[in-house]
Design an enzyme around this catalytic site. Structure first.
Site, PDB file in Angstrom:
ATOM      1  N   ILE A   5      -2.012 -28.203   6.331  1.00  0.00           N
ATOM      2  CA  ILE A   5      -2.496 -29.552   5.996  1.00  0.00           C
ATOM      3  C   ILE A   5      -2.850 -29.594   4.509  1.00  0.00           C
ATOM      4  O   ILE A   5      -3.673 -28.807   4.059  1.00  0.00           O
ATOM      5  CB  ILE A   5      -3.754 -29.913   6.822  1.00  0.00           C
ATOM      6  CG1 ILE A   5      -3.511 -29.665   8.313  1.00  0.00           C
ATOM      7  CG2 ILE A   5      -4.165 -31.346   6.565  1.00  0.00           C
ATOM      8  CD1 ILE A   5      -4.730 -29.928   9.185  1.00  0.00           C
ATOM      9  N   ARG A  26       0.851  -1.186   0.000  1.00  0.00           N
ATOM     10  CA  ARG A  26       0.000   0.000   0.000  1.00  0.00           C
ATOM     11  C   ARG A  26       0.888   1.239   0.000  1.00  0.00           C
ATOM     12  O   ARG A  26       1.964   1.230   0.620  1.00  0.00           O
ATOM     13  CB  ARG A  26      -0.901   0.012   1.233  1.00  0.00           C
ATOM     14  CG  ARG A  26      -2.095  -0.923   1.127  1.00  0.00           C
ATOM     15  CD  ARG A  26      -3.068  -0.696   2.282  1.00  0.00           C
ATOM     16  NE  ARG A  26      -2.434  -0.934   3.582  1.00  0.00           N
ATOM     17  CZ  ARG A  26      -2.363  -2.125   4.175  1.00  0.00           C
ATOM     18  NH1 ARG A  26      -2.905  -3.185   3.603  1.00  0.00           N
ATOM     19  NH2 ARG A  26      -1.762  -2.259   5.335  1.00  0.00           N
ATOM     20  N   LYS A  77     -14.271 -22.415   5.355  1.00  0.00           N
ATOM     21  CA  LYS A  77     -13.450 -23.576   5.007  1.00  0.00           C
ATOM     22  C   LYS A  77     -14.319 -24.776   4.639  1.00  0.00           C
ATOM     23  O   LYS A  77     -13.974 -25.562   3.754  1.00  0.00           O
ATOM     24  CB  LYS A  77     -12.504 -23.900   6.167  1.00  0.00           C
ATOM     25  CG  LYS A  77     -11.457 -22.787   6.337  1.00  0.00           C
ATOM     26  CD  LYS A  77     -10.784 -22.821   7.693  1.00  0.00           C
ATOM     27  CE  LYS A  77      -9.800 -21.663   7.825  1.00  0.00           C
ATOM     28  NZ  LYS A  77      -9.303 -21.517   9.205  1.00  0.00           N
ATOM     29  N   GLU A 102      -4.276 -24.156  -1.895  1.00  0.00           N
ATOM     30  CA  GLU A 102      -4.167 -25.131  -0.807  1.00  0.00           C
ATOM     31  C   GLU A 102      -4.163 -24.460   0.559  1.00  0.00           C
ATOM     32  O   GLU A 102      -4.768 -24.960   1.520  1.00  0.00           O
ATOM     33  CB  GLU A 102      -2.878 -25.949  -0.984  1.00  0.00           C
ATOM     34  CG  GLU A 102      -2.662 -27.033   0.038  1.00  0.00           C
ATOM     35  CD  GLU A 102      -3.738 -28.117  -0.029  1.00  0.00           C
ATOM     36  OE1 GLU A 102      -3.754 -28.877  -0.991  1.00  0.00           O
ATOM     37  OE2 GLU A 102      -4.575 -28.167   0.885  1.00  0.00           O
ATOM     38  N   LYS A 118      -9.351 -17.637   2.082  1.00  0.00           N
ATOM     39  CA  LYS A 118     -10.521 -18.520   2.260  1.00  0.00           C
ATOM     40  C   LYS A 118     -11.843 -17.788   2.106  1.00  0.00           C
ATOM     41  O   LYS A 118     -12.784 -18.316   1.538  1.00  0.00           O
ATOM     42  CB  LYS A 118     -10.489 -19.215   3.609  1.00  0.00           C
ATOM     43  CG  LYS A 118     -10.474 -18.252   4.765  1.00  0.00           C
ATOM     44  CD  LYS A 118     -10.348 -18.939   6.096  1.00  0.00           C
ATOM     45  CE  LYS A 118     -10.120 -17.889   7.176  1.00  0.00           C
ATOM     46  NZ  LYS A 118      -8.902 -17.076   6.982  1.00  0.00           N
TER      47      LYS A 118
END
Lengths: 429, 429
Positions: free
Chosen positions: B138, B46, B207, B131, B107
């Protein structure tokens, strides 16, 4: 590309049958996912075996000569599920030389002749996949090769033998003996009538050889693995470990220190709060420490026809995806490093010792002197009330080297009346 | 292909810095594995932000206009680690339209606009990987897309929010209150000063939307997810659940029944022996049930700059491998199904009810009558000794539908003097 990819199956036992089942059950999903059908068109059986019912059910041709599969130009992929070294090794080599891609679940073979087969596959520009060879239902090889490719693994700890984990779970939870749980595992079909490979840690060692290759790029031979099984493990030691805050597990470990690794299989005391302590019954798990992700663990069934077959079919689908793009692509083992084994002087751990002591004054002082001379401290000591003649003393040492531990063992034997009943590593700081 | 693949970074906060660290720490291993170096050449910040020390350390150019990255023909991949919906959504679309491949850990964005972005990536023949958006450390998306591609998933249960899992662990193990543990999580930096997204289950719901897409190929919107958080959860209920054999966890679930799914987030009673009950502190885990493999679980850190960055770099490496072969290849979400949500009448579970009862005769009989009329049995009932005026009664029902449970709730309110303090699902048969 053809809309149907044909597969030749070498062996039609429980895993082979599982492959037929999984392909039949999920044919629509498979087709949607890879844009082609996967069909087993021929299966190799031994002369005299009767598999006609299966052949009819799944519409496949039974053959008793490998050549019938290799010479079939429509068969693109060969799946080997015979087990053992020979003739599997020869058959896989012939298949690769005939231009077939290969999927196998054969851990014994991969652990002992993996490099030979991987090299041949590379020379032939063919895919060789073997996810099911380690912890059948856990996609651990793929995960290490892909997701941890950008990471620096330092430890791989595995509960990779379901039979022994079942036995140890029963010994801990139901306070049963080694003999009782072995018998039960055999009755349930987990353990074979000759349980040597399981209880002596050999099966787990094969898997740790393969995992070492994936995690560290090092080719370890079976004689470089320190193998100890659980044969004859005393129920008393298992429950004493429990009292001290630990669960006894058969752990396969491959641990990196600087540029060398130590590969071992043996019963280990795992702290109750550690995720591996909660892996019960015949389940498997692989716990990984790495600098980027930190701690991760992968849990699932280690064996069984459906989990193993699911893994094999996932490999088949990967190969079809690669065929579609006309690439051979990365085989699992692209990453190689010179193999170097950590010397015993550098191999550091805490240890659990269980000793039978004569009820005689002065013996404990001698033990303390031995430990003090070796500069190894006690972390926990428990002496149980004896029967008058004998008592059991159990101790956990501070971290020490394998070399120093050997000195202590020798001194106990020579200078005291203690009898060493059991010796196990203790995991953790 | 170029020996160096250049990357543009959108955002230079903790995760962005983590990407720089991981790339620097593991550059040799990465090069060996993919045959090319990965280098961040430009980072978007920014206007007014001072990141000059980072820029100098990692030898990268700071820019304040997206165009400076998009117009750079040497930059092949853009990594978005700004978070929030806008401007991330617009920036990713522009990047794809400019021919860049994209990696993101966002997400919120994926859960709400995933389909739009995936479609655009496909149209543009560019890779879009994410991912790190679910359970940072994970590799769950990859595992579902690859290893479980040949399997039929029926349940995905996740502990996918580290903050709330930390809080619940402390409530169970140290018998602390919700308020105390929230304060501690905030002090440790797990929970933000406004913890809404965590404690109200919104973060977990994002999620589960992404996991539903991967597991079942269905596009679920946030308003189709039944969301309940842990805000105000009573310490008494947590310890009562413990006494009854259960650990309270915030579980995100997506469960298939016939051809419909039910996606929920809420506090759930998990049996002590279930693997999810052993996931402690800020760790995450995703437990999967499928017809082929059976039960599997994937465990690791859910957040943190290094785990998330490791996941992002693994995605970068996958993209480079695809670029080398000149294929775009499978994006994660090849598998699609029409979205159908299980109706409340078919959504079956056991329930835990905690009620405050007036110390008055005949009330329990009324409760029993209500349950009996709804044809729902008690599995466990515990009534604690009250203070004279009030007492707490806790019960676990047999499995029943959401519809019947709503009837029971209504009847308790209308016909008894009980006050419903808490209502949670109970996992298992």
């Amino acid at each position: 590309m053809e809309k149907t990819v044909k597969v030749g199956l070498l062996g039609l036992g429980v895993v082979g049958t599982g492959v037929l089942e999984i392909l039949a059950d999920h044919q629509e999903k498979i087709k949607k996912s890879i844009g082609a059908s996967l069909v087993v068109s021929k299966a190799l059986i031994r002369p005299g075996e009767d598999k006609s019912a299966l052949a009819k059910k799944y519409n496949l041709e039974l053959v008793t000569e490998l050549e019938a599969i290799l010479a079939d130009p429509e068969i693109a992929i060969v799946v080997e599920v015979m087990g053992r070294i020979e003739p599997a090794r020869t058959f896989i080599k012939k298949a690769l030389l005939s231009g077939k891609h290969v999927v196998t679940a054969n851990k014994d073979l991969l652990a002992q002749y993996g490099s030979e087969l991987v090299d041949l596959a590379r020379d032939q520009q063919r895919n060789l996949y073997y996810e099911a060879s380690v912890a059948g239902g856990i996609p651990i090889l793929r995960t290490i090769a892909n997701s941890l490719a950008a990471d620096d693994i330092t430890e791989v700890l595995g509960i990779v033998n379901g039979t022994t984990n079942y036995m140890l779970t029963k010994m801990v939870q139901e306070h049963r003996t080694y003999e009782e749980t072995l018998k039960e595992a055999q009755e349930l079909g987990f353990a074979e009538s000759d349980p040597t490979n399981d209880v002596d840690g050999i099966d787990a060692a094969y898997k740790m050889v393969i995992l070492s290759k994936f995690a560290f790029g090092m080719t370890v031979t079976m004689d470089q693995v320190k193998i100890k099984g659980i044969r004859g493990l005393a129920a008393e030691d298992v429950s004493m470990a429990d009292r001290l805050g630990y669960t006894v597990k058969l752990i396969g470990s491959t641990i990196k220190k600087d540029d060398s690794i130590s590969v071992e299989v043996g019963p280990v005391l795992v702290a109750h709060h550690h995720p591996l302590a909660s892996i019960h019954n015949e389940m498997n798990a692989v716990f990984i420490k790495s600098s980027g992700i930190g701690e991760s663990m992968y849990y699932g069934p280690g064996a069984g026809s459906r989990p193993t077959a699911t893994s094999i079919v996932a490999d088949l689908m990967t190969i079809v995806n690669k065929m579609k793009k006309n690439t051979v692509g990365h085989r699992f083992t692209g990453y190689t490093q010179p193999t170097k084994i950590t010397p015993p002087t550098e191999n550091i751990s805490k240890y659990f010792l269980s000793l039978e002591m004569p009820d005689e004054h002065g013996q404990f002082l001698k033990l303390a002197e031995i430990m003090s001379q070796a500069e190894v401290g006690f972390e926990q000591v428990v002496q149980e009330k004896g029967d008058g003649a004998h008592a059991r003393v159990v101790l956990i040492t501070h971290a020490t080297s394998e070399t120093k531990l050997a000195t202590i063992q020798q001194a106990i034997k020579e200078k005291t009346k203690y009898k060493l009943l059991s010796l196990m590593k203790v995991m953790g700081e």
